[in-house]
Write an enzyme that holds these catalytic residues in place. Structure first.
Site, PDB file in Angstrom:
ATOM      1  N   CYS A   1      30.316   7.210  45.158  1.00 39.91           N
ATOM      2  CA  CYS A   1      31.162   8.137  44.887  1.00 39.91           C
ATOM      3  C   CYS A   1      31.496   8.980  45.941  1.00 39.91           C
ATOM      4  O   CYS A   1      32.303  10.111  46.415  1.00 39.91           O
ATOM      5  CB  CYS A   1      30.111   9.291  44.175  1.00 39.91           C
ATOM      6  SG  CYS A   1      28.412   9.640  45.324  1.00 39.91           S
TER       7      CYS A   1
ATOM      8  N   GLN B   1      32.628  13.971  38.347  1.00 41.53           N
ATOM      9  CA  GLN B   1      32.658  12.555  39.451  1.00 41.53           C
ATOM     10  C   GLN B   1      32.574  11.386  38.401  1.00 41.53           C
ATOM     11  O   GLN B   1      33.290  10.201  38.932  1.00 41.53           O
ATOM     12  CB  GLN B   1      30.946  12.163  40.159  1.00 41.53           C
ATOM     13  CG  GLN B   1      30.875  10.992  41.207  1.00 41.53           C
ATOM     14  CD  GLN B   1      32.479  10.919  41.883  1.00 41.53           C
ATOM     15  OE1 GLN B   1      32.133  11.741  43.261  1.00 41.53           O
ATOM     16  NE2 GLN B   1      33.504   9.819  42.473  1.00 41.53           N
TER      17      GLN B   1
ATOM     18  N   HIS C   1      25.862  14.857  37.726  1.00 43.49           N
ATOM     19  CA  HIS C   1      27.842  15.419  38.815  1.00 43.49           C
ATOM     20  C   HIS C   1      28.760  14.607  37.951  1.00 43.49           C
ATOM     21  O   HIS C   1      29.277  13.535  37.743  1.00 43.49           O
ATOM     22  CB  HIS C   1      27.569  14.385  40.261  1.00 43.49           C
ATOM     23  CG  HIS C   1      29.252  14.966  41.074  1.00 43.49           C
ATOM     24  ND1 HIS C   1      29.845  16.063  40.554  1.00 43.49           N
ATOM     25  CD2 HIS C   1      29.117  14.096  42.084  1.00 43.49           C
ATOM     26  CE1 HIS C   1      30.241  15.858  41.513  1.00 43.49           C
ATOM     27  NE2 HIS C   1      30.104  14.730  42.626  1.00 43.49           N
TER      28      HIS C   1
ATOM     29  N   ARG D   1      29.414  23.794  42.748  1.00 41.81           N
ATOM     30  CA  ARG D   1      27.741  23.242  43.015  1.00 41.81           C
ATOM     31  C   ARG D   1      26.938  23.665  43.283  1.00 41.81           C
ATOM     32  O   ARG D   1      27.139  25.089  44.055  1.00 41.81           O
ATOM     33  CB  ARG D   1      28.937  22.346  44.085  1.00 41.81           C
ATOM     34  CG  ARG D   1      27.958  21.626  45.228  1.00 41.81           C
ATOM     35  CD  ARG D   1      28.123  20.798  46.209  1.00 41.81           C
ATOM     36  NE  ARG D   1      29.129  20.007  44.873  1.00 41.81           N
ATOM     37  CZ  ARG D   1      29.476  18.648  45.972  1.00 41.81           C
ATOM     38  NH1 ARG D   1      29.511  18.431  46.889  1.00 41.81           N
ATOM     39  NH2 ARG D   1      29.954  17.599  45.149  1.00 41.81           N
TER      40      ARG D   1
ATOM     41  N   ARG E   1      39.275  12.190  41.864  1.00 36.44           N
ATOM     42  CA  ARG E   1      38.863  13.184  41.948  1.00 36.44           C
ATOM     43  C   ARG E   1      40.331  14.165  40.529  1.00 36.44           C
ATOM     44  O   ARG E   1      39.663  14.586  40.166  1.00 36.44           O
ATOM     45  CB  ARG E   1      38.444  13.780  42.488  1.00 36.44           C
ATOM     46  CG  ARG E   1      35.997  12.704  43.235  1.00 36.44           C
ATOM     47  CD  ARG E   1      35.999  13.163  41.557  1.00 36.44           C
ATOM     48  NE  ARG E   1      35.457  14.106  41.819  1.00 36.44           N
ATOM     49  CZ  ARG E   1      34.310  14.587  42.610  1.00 36.44           C
ATOM     50  NH1 ARG E   1      33.914  14.056  43.515  1.00 36.44           N
ATOM     51  NH2 ARG E   1      33.840  16.364  42.378  1.00 36.44           N
TER      52      ARG E   1
ATOM     53  N   ASP F   1      25.073   4.777  45.691  1.00 35.84           N
ATOM     54  CA  ASP F   1      25.361   6.376  45.517  1.00 35.84           C
ATOM     55  C   ASP F   1      24.180   6.623  47.513  1.00 35.84           C
ATOM     56  O   ASP F   1      22.903   5.915  47.173  1.00 35.84           O
ATOM     57  CB  ASP F   1      24.425   7.572  45.462  1.00 35.84           C
ATOM     58  CG  ASP F   1      25.045   8.783  45.729  1.00 35.84           C
ATOM     59  OD1 ASP F   1      25.437   9.149  46.631  1.00 35.84           O
ATOM     60  OD2 ASP F   1      24.725   9.803  45.019  1.00 35.84           O
TER      61      ASP F   1
HETATM   62  N1   CP Z   1      31.919  13.005  45.652  1.00 40.08           N
HETATM   63  C1   CP Z   1      31.456  14.263  45.846  1.00 40.08           C
HETATM   64  O1   CP Z   1      31.567  15.215  45.180  1.00 40.08           O
HETATM   65  O2   CP Z   1      32.267  14.006  47.049  1.00 40.08           O
HETATM   66  P1   CP Z   1      31.755  15.419  48.198  1.00 40.08           P
HETATM   67  O3   CP Z   1      30.167  15.838  48.459  1.00 40.08           O
HETATM   68  O4   CP Z   1      32.739  15.327  49.550  1.00 40.08           O
HETATM   69  O5   CP Z   1      32.298  16.526  47.794  1.00 40.08           O
HETATM   70  N1  NVA Z   2      23.855  12.284  45.339  1.00 42.21           N
HETATM   71  C1  NVA Z   2      24.728  13.148  46.553  1.00 42.21           C
HETATM   72  C2  NVA Z   2      26.061  12.758  46.210  1.00 42.21           C
HETATM   73  C3  NVA Z   2      26.829  13.645  46.652  1.00 42.21           C
HETATM   74  C4  NVA Z   2      28.433  13.347  46.246  1.00 42.21           C
HETATM   75  C5  NVA Z   2      24.412  13.628  46.629  1.00 42.21           C
HETATM   76  O1  NVA Z   2      23.397  15.003  45.569  1.00 42.21           O
HETATM   77  O2  NVA Z   2      24.266  14.653  47.711  1.00 42.21           O
END
Ligand code: CP
Ligand code: NVA
Length: 309
Positions: A263, A130, A127, A100, A291, A223
């Site tokens: 998400c 997701q 992502h 990430r 997930r 989101d």
């Molecule tokens: N939806 C998602 O990726 O959640 P986290 O940021 O908690 O991993």
């Molecule tokens: N768009 C959000 C998604 C979190 C899972 C972010 O990048 O923070």
């Protein structure tokens, strides 16, 4: 070597294959152990995470492997070691790398140098893990994906907006993005999604009008309006996105049997009301659980491909 850095790293047929495997894995969680040994998978976080951290940790263990959860601050990456050099070292000792991070280019550099599959666990641009979980959830509640209309309201230029475009196009869905000017998806990604949609019978529409986007949609998604790394823009964004909130009133314009995805984490009262998030049309807890299953399926699939090389 196959990687999963963006949704369209899978073909439409491969996306369907991984989603079918996800259903199989959910029904029989401990049947497959491709990481038995145990082999180690590195899971690296440059940004916060609850679901991704837990689902990869649990999923890797379920597959017989050992998760090694790392963060940039406590590795030499945080002191300037290059991604290419880090990739070469990790690739010698692990069976896959889940990351990430911020820039998509970092993931590309990792994949080019690791010699093991690399999975995008969220970047600024995409992502894709997701979306696999989301589509598994939609299949569970709607039976199939192709032909459904998906409305995503809010920040169309963030990772989720981009991944819904590509992931929805791959699945033959009609994807509508409702986002204000200046926050609409990158044109290059819209073009990629349109090219895919032409081959799958799906379609792509980007619009500023939230009511037109949500009208009669089968799947309604939002989101956060302030993604990780955008905290300094918070006040301006909260002003701009107000009209895109999913509330009982806006949801009434979708199909009567529409389902609602998010998400998570959700910011209640901003992009979605508690009434909707906790209401009968919300499937967000199934989505969060999926997930785990979808990513296990993805890892099984990628490890099989790595073995075929
Ligand atoms: N939806 C998602 O990726 O959640 P986290 O940021 O908690 O991993
Ligand atoms: N768009 C959000 C998604 C979190 C899972 C972010 O990048 O923070």
């Amino acid at each position: 070597m196959r990687h999963f850095l963006r949704d369209d790293d899978l073909t439409p047929a491969e996306q369907a294959e991984v989603l079918a495997l996800a259903a199989e894995v959910k029904a029989n969680p401990y049947a497959r152990k491709p990481l038995e040994g145990p082999q180690t998978v590195a899971v690296i976080f440059d940004k916060a995470s609850t679901r991704t951290r837990v689902s990869f940790g649990v999923g890797i263990a379920d597959l017989g492997g050992s998760p090694l959860i790392l963060d940039t601050a406590t590795t030499q990456s945080g002191r300037g070691e290059s991604t290419a050099d880090t990739a070469k070292v990790l690739g010698r000792m692990t069976s896959a790398i889940v990351w990430r991070t911020y820039a998509q280019s970092g993931l590309e550099e990792m994949a080019a140098n690791a010699g093991v599959p690399v999975i995008n666990a969220l970047s600024d641009d995409f992502h894709p893990c997701q979306i696999l979980a989301d589509w598994q959830t939609v299949i569970e509640h709607k039976g199939a994906l192709a032909g459904l209309t998906v409305a995503y309201l809010g920040d169309g230029a963030n990772n989720m907006g981009h991944s819904y475009l590509l992931g929805g196009a791959l699945a033959g869905m009609h994807v509508r993005i409702g986002a204000p000017d200046g926050y609409q998806p990158a044109l290059a990604i819209v073009a990629d999604a349109e090219a895919i949609a032409k081959t799958t019978g799906g379609s792509i529409a980007v619009m500023a009008d939230p009511e037109a986007a949500i009208a009669r949609a089968d799947v309604v998604i939002t989101d956060t309006w302030v993604s990780m790394g955008q905290e300094s823009e918070k006040e301006a964004r909260l002003q701009l996105f107000g009209a895109y909130s999913i509330t009982a009133e806006s949801l009434a314009k979708a199909a009567p049997d529409a389902i609602v995805l998010h998400c998570l984490p959700a910011y209640r009262g901003l992009e979605i009301s508690s009434e909707v998030l906790d209401g009968p049309q919300s499937v967000v807890w199934d989505e969060a659980e999926n997930r785990l299953h979808a990513q296990k399926a993805l890892m099984i699939w990628l490890l099989e491909k790595a073995g075929e090389k």
